[in-house]
Design a protein around this motif. Structure first.
Motif, PDB file in Angstrom:
ATOM      1  N   GLU A 334      82.463  84.086  40.347  1.00 58.09           N
ATOM      2  CA  GLU A 334      83.451  83.583  39.396  1.00 58.09           C
ATOM      3  C   GLU A 334      82.785  82.715  38.333  1.00 58.09           C
ATOM      4  O   GLU A 334      83.154  82.783  37.151  1.00 58.09           O
ATOM      5  N   ALA A 335      81.815  81.906  38.756  1.00 60.02           N
ATOM      6  CA  ALA A 335      81.124  81.035  37.810  1.00 60.02           C
ATOM      7  C   ALA A 335      80.356  81.849  36.771  1.00 60.02           C
ATOM      8  O   ALA A 335      80.402  81.556  35.570  1.00 60.02           O
ATOM      9  N   PHE A 336      79.664  82.901  37.213  1.00 60.65           N
ATOM     10  CA  PHE A 336      78.903  83.720  36.271  1.00 60.65           C
ATOM     11  C   PHE A 336      79.837  84.474  35.329  1.00 60.65           C
ATOM     12  O   PHE A 336      79.536  84.651  34.153  1.00 60.65           O
ATOM     13  N   LYS A 337      80.954  84.914  35.854  1.00 64.43           N
ATOM     14  CA  LYS A 337      81.922  85.625  35.020  1.00 64.43           C
ATOM     15  C   LYS A 337      82.481  84.711  33.940  1.00 64.43           C
ATOM     16  O   LYS A 337      82.745  85.159  32.808  1.00 64.43           O
ATOM     17  N   ALA A 338      82.623  83.428  34.258  1.00 67.99           N
ATOM     18  CA  ALA A 338      83.141  82.449  33.297  1.00 67.99           C
ATOM     19  C   ALA A 338      82.035  81.832  32.440  1.00 67.99           C
ATOM     20  O   ALA A 338      82.315  80.980  31.591  1.00 67.99           O
ATOM     21  N   GLY A 339      80.790  82.243  32.684  1.00 66.21           N
ATOM     22  CA  GLY A 339      79.676  81.698  31.910  1.00 66.21           C
ATOM     23  C   GLY A 339      79.258  80.305  32.337  1.00 66.21           C
ATOM     24  O   GLY A 339      78.596  79.585  31.585  1.00 66.21           O
ATOM     25  N   VAL A 340      79.645  79.927  33.557  1.00 60.66           N
ATOM     26  CA  VAL A 340      79.298  78.602  34.078  1.00 60.66           C
ATOM     27  C   VAL A 340      78.078  78.728  34.981  1.00 60.66           C
ATOM     28  O   VAL A 340      78.172  79.190  36.115  1.00 60.66           O
ATOM     29  N   LYS A 341      76.943  78.335  34.469  1.00 60.19           N
ATOM     30  CA  LYS A 341      75.705  78.364  35.251  1.00 60.19           C
ATOM     31  C   LYS A 341      74.726  77.365  34.655  1.00 60.19           C
ATOM     32  O   LYS A 341      74.776  77.063  33.453  1.00 60.19           O
ATOM     33  N   PRO A 342      73.849  76.807  35.475  1.00 60.04           N
ATOM     34  CA  PRO A 342      72.931  75.788  34.976  1.00 60.04           C
ATOM     35  C   PRO A 342      71.910  76.374  33.994  1.00 60.04           C
ATOM     36  O   PRO A 342      71.479  77.521  34.139  1.00 60.04           O
ATOM     37  N   THR A 343      71.552  75.562  33.013  1.00 59.02           N
ATOM     38  CA  THR A 343      70.499  75.944  32.085  1.00 59.02           C
ATOM     39  C   THR A 343      69.154  75.472  32.629  1.00 59.02           C
ATOM     40  O   THR A 343      69.094  74.659  33.561  1.00 59.02           O
ATOM     41  N   PHE A 344      68.073  75.968  32.021  1.00 63.91           N
ATOM     42  CA  PHE A 344      66.752  75.564  32.471  1.00 63.91           C
ATOM     43  C   PHE A 344      66.549  74.065  32.246  1.00 63.91           C
ATOM     44  O   PHE A 344      65.911  73.392  33.060  1.00 63.91           O
ATOM     45  N   GLN A 345      67.115  73.533  31.165  1.00 65.33           N
ATOM     46  CA  GLN A 345      66.979  72.095  30.912  1.00 65.33           C
ATOM     47  C   GLN A 345      67.722  71.283  31.960  1.00 65.33           C
ATOM     48  O   GLN A 345      67.238  70.232  32.404  1.00 65.33           O
ATOM     49  N   GLN A 346      68.880  71.754  32.387  1.00 67.27           N
ATOM     50  CA  GLN A 346      69.609  71.058  33.449  1.00 67.27           C
ATOM     51  C   GLN A 346      68.828  71.120  34.764  1.00 67.27           C
ATOM     52  O   GLN A 346      68.824  70.146  35.536  1.00 67.27           O
ATOM     53  N   PHE A 347      68.177  72.227  35.004  1.00 63.78           N
ATOM     54  CA  PHE A 347      67.334  72.365  36.191  1.00 63.78           C
ATOM     55  C   PHE A 347      66.192  71.354  36.161  1.00 63.78           C
ATOM     56  O   PHE A 347      65.916  70.672  37.166  1.00 63.78           O
ATOM     57  N   ILE A 348      65.530  71.217  35.028  1.00 59.28           N
ATOM     58  CA  ILE A 348      64.429  70.260  34.887  1.00 59.28           C
ATOM     59  C   ILE A 348      64.956  68.831  35.029  1.00 59.28           C
ATOM     60  O   ILE A 348      64.329  67.984  35.682  1.00 59.28           O
ATOM     61  N   THR A 349      66.109  68.562  34.429  1.00 51.38           N
ATOM     62  CA  THR A 349      66.713  67.231  34.549  1.00 51.38           C
ATOM     63  C   THR A 349      67.005  66.896  36.006  1.00 51.38           C
ATOM     64  O   THR A 349      66.798  65.762  36.460  1.00 51.38           O
ATOM     65  N   TYR A 350      67.481  67.882  36.747  1.00 48.70           N
ATOM     66  CA  TYR A 350      67.759  67.714  38.168  1.00 48.70           C
ATOM     67  C   TYR A 350      66.484  67.353  38.929  1.00 48.70           C
ATOM     68  O   TYR A 350      66.485  66.475  39.800  1.00 48.70           O
ATOM     69  N   LEU A 351      65.378  68.008  38.607  1.00 42.59           N
ATOM     70  CA  LEU A 351      64.109  67.736  39.284  1.00 42.59           C
ATOM     71  C   LEU A 351      63.593  66.337  38.959  1.00 42.59           C
ATOM     72  O   LEU A 351      62.990  65.670  39.815  1.00 42.59           O
ATOM     73  N   LEU A 352      63.804  65.895  37.738  1.00 41.92           N
ATOM     74  CA  LEU A 352      63.276  64.591  37.306  1.00 41.92           C
ATOM     75  C   LEU A 352      64.180  63.430  37.705  1.00 41.92           C
ATOM     76  O   LEU A 352      63.748  62.272  37.668  1.00 41.92           O
ATOM     77  N   ASP A 353      65.407  63.712  38.077  1.00 43.12           N
ATOM     78  CA  ASP A 353      66.364  62.664  38.438  1.00 43.12           C
ATOM     79  C   ASP A 353      65.974  62.049  39.784  1.00 43.12           C
ATOM     80  O   ASP A 353      65.933  62.740  40.808  1.00 43.12           O
ATOM     81  N   PRO A 354      65.664  60.746  39.835  1.00 45.78           N
ATOM     82  CA  PRO A 354      65.292  60.108  41.113  1.00 45.78           C
ATOM     83  C   PRO A 354      66.375  60.234  42.179  1.00 45.78           C
ATOM     84  O   PRO A 354      66.083  60.215  43.380  1.00 45.78           O
ATOM     85  N   GLU A 355      67.626  60.381  41.741  1.00 49.46           N
ATOM     86  CA  GLU A 355      68.730  60.486  42.685  1.00 49.46           C
ATOM     87  C   GLU A 355      68.653  61.761  43.515  1.00 49.46           C
ATOM     88  O   GLU A 355      69.154  61.806  44.649  1.00 49.46           O
ATOM     89  N   THR A 356      67.999  62.779  42.975  1.00 47.69           N
ATOM     90  CA  THR A 356      67.927  64.073  43.661  1.00 47.69           C
ATOM     91  C   THR A 356      67.272  63.947  45.027  1.00 47.69           C
ATOM     92  O   THR A 356      67.817  64.386  46.046  1.00 47.69           O
ATOM     93  N   GLU A 357      66.109  63.333  45.069  1.00 50.94           N
ATOM     94  CA  GLU A 357      65.403  63.217  46.356  1.00 50.94           C
ATOM     95  C   GLU A 357      65.893  62.048  47.182  1.00 50.94           C
ATOM     96  O   GLU A 357      65.526  61.950  48.356  1.00 50.94           O
ATOM     97  N   ARG A 358      66.661  61.177  46.621  1.00 57.27           N
ATOM     98  CA  ARG A 358      67.304  60.163  47.458  1.00 57.27           C
ATOM     99  C   ARG A 358      68.358  60.808  48.338  1.00 57.27           C
ATOM    100  O   ARG A 358      68.621  60.360  49.459  1.00 57.27           O
ATOM    101  N   GLU A 359      68.971  61.870  47.825  1.00 56.50           N
ATOM    102  CA  GLU A 359      69.996  62.572  48.584  1.00 56.50           C
ATOM    103  C   GLU A 359      69.381  63.495  49.632  1.00 56.50           C
ATOM    104  O   GLU A 359      69.825  63.537  50.776  1.00 56.50           O
TER     105      GLU A 359
END
Length: 458
Positions: A334-359
């Motif tokens: 459903e997400a792909f059909k609606a065009g809702v998917k992460p961009t490469f920049q959002q992926f990189i932001t996720y990796l750089l976010d300190p909160e990611t590995e705290r979780e």
């Protein structure tokens, strides 16, 4: 009287401990004489300046393919069944062997020396990095193997039958190669035991493969058959036909023994057994350019509908960094059909976010290789690279002493190209690119990948 009773209790406890130890060793290696009879590998390369501890590398690794752990097997018996059959069929024909010319022999020796020199350079680079000679520092560099938590040892796959340990790195797409190399001789022997299944084993690895993923599945199936680790619901007996094993079952990680599972089998003896295996077994891994590996992971997990990765990671990235208002689609389709998917920049932001590995810890598909395979604590006998797959595969076959039995084919591969880096990073801010490099700098330096200046300075 109290002293005598104490001595009796101590004697009984000691006897129980020895019985347990014998059972564990018998179950683990098939006999009592494997480790006492085999000399530890001598390190001709690693210096004493190494900051961490661990079993040394070997300059020449003994064959990992033995039919028995307790009794030396003649070389003739360790040869594959296919080779034996060929010899039998051709015994009445005159031998037609071309004598190797001096020029050809010299060229082959020179080529071998170059390959061996490359391996030594790769291992020396890791040694220098881990001993602190390089300015790059990274978490866990100075800890010992005993200090690594069990949950971080889940990528060290152990094959006791052939005395091999290999570290599986996701998105290097070479597990199938590892399985192929580890089980090649066993499959050739299995052909002799089950002639009616010979064509099913020989096609995927010895002659051709249509794609890497297909070969991975086929050779994982072979692993299950050889280990007899899975019971067929129809027959109630272990699978004997690899093609009969459903693909969704064969990818179950519980079918493969890793160091992380040792504590369940051996309890307090698990670390001691790990140390013995690290000392005596042949250890290898394959790596890939860190940025290209990240691009490959993004394309594979977020470039197409993937229910697990959408729910666990994709939806988190879109919600946190995509400025999406309202609720998100519940399923990946459903997400792909609606065009809702992460961009490469959002992926990189996720990796750089300190909160990611705290979780939680990084997922294995983008976790750094030094955190998956622990090269400062595990002294690998062979370090392959995806970029030099052909020559590295041939050299590894020689190291494992099976090059006369099998060859690893280089079939069609859907690989992410290094040239794609510029396109994927074109819209990523320069500061983020440099932060990402710092996050994966240890992998670049440890495994000899050049600094991506085209990405970091444009």
């Amino acid at each position: 009287m109290g002293t005598w009773r104490g001595l009796r209790v101590a004697f009984l406890l000691g006897s129980l401990f020895m019985i347990l130890l014998i059972i564990v060793y018998w179950d683990d290696v098939g006999g009592f004489t494997l480790y006492p009879l085999r000399e530890p590998k001598q390190d001709t390369h690693h210096s004493d300046a190494q900051a961490t501890t661990g079993p040394p590398h070997s300059a020449s690794t003994s064959s990992s393919f033995t039919a028995s752990s307790t009794t030396p097997v003649p070389k003739e018996r360790r040869r594959g069944a296919v080779e034996e059959q060929v010899e039998e069929e051709g015994s009445d024909k005159p031998e037609q062997r071309k004598e190797t010319t001096g020029e050809h022999a010299e060229e082959e020796m020179s080529h071998t020396a170059v390959e061996g020199g490359e391996q030594e350079a790769r291992k020396k680079r890791i040694t220098d990095m881990c001993s602190g000679k390089d300015a790059v520092d990274f978490p866990g560099r100075t800890r010992t193997f005993e200090q690594i938590p069990n949950r971080e040892l889940d990528h060290l796959i152990v094959d006791d039958t052939h005395q091999i340990i290999y570290c599986f790195v996701p998105k290097v797409q070479l597990l199938c190669m590892c399985v192929c190399l580890v089980y090649s001789v066993s499959v050739l022997k299995l052909v002799k035991i089950h002639p009616h299944t010979s064509h099913r084993f020989m096609v995927p690895c010895v002659f051709s493969l249509l794609s890497i993923q297909v070969a991975c599945t086929n050779w994982k199936r072979v692993m299950v058959v050889l280990s007899q680790s899975l019971i067929s619901p129809s027959s109630g007996k272990p699978y004997t036909d690899p093609e009969a094993i459903p693909p969704d079952i064969v990818h179950n990680s519980t079918l493969h023994l890793t160091f992380a599972e040792f504590w369940r089998h051996y309890g307090s003896l698990s670390r001691h057994l790990m140390a013995l295996k690290l000392q005596h077994y042949t250890k290898f891994l394959f790596v890939r350019d860190p940025f290209v590996r990240l691009i490959s992971a993004f394309r594979n997990k977020f470039g197409r509908p993937n229910e697990f990765f959408y729910r666990q990671f994709g939806s988190v990235m879109v919600r946190r960094y995509g400025n999406v208002s309202g609720s998100l689609p519940e399923t990946a389709a459903e997400a792909f059909k609606a065009g809702v998917k992460p961009t490469f920049q959002q992926f990189i932001t996720y990796l750089l976010d300190p909160e990611t590995e705290r979780e939680s810890m990084f997922n294995e598909h983008w976790r750094q290789v030094y955190r998956l395979c622990h090269p400062c604590q595990v002294k690998y006998d062979f370090i392959g690279q995806l970029e030099t797959l052909k020559s590295d595969a041939e050299q590894l076959l020689k190291l494992l002493k099976v090059d006369h039995l099998v060859r690893f084919p280089l079939g069609a591969q859907n690989l992410t190209a290094v040239s794609w880096e510029r396109d994927f990073f074109a819209h990523i801010p320069l500061t983020m690119r440099r932060e990402l490099y710092k996050l994966y700098e240890a992998d670049f330096e440890l495994f000899g990948y050049p600094k991506p200046d085209s990405v970091l300075h444009q």
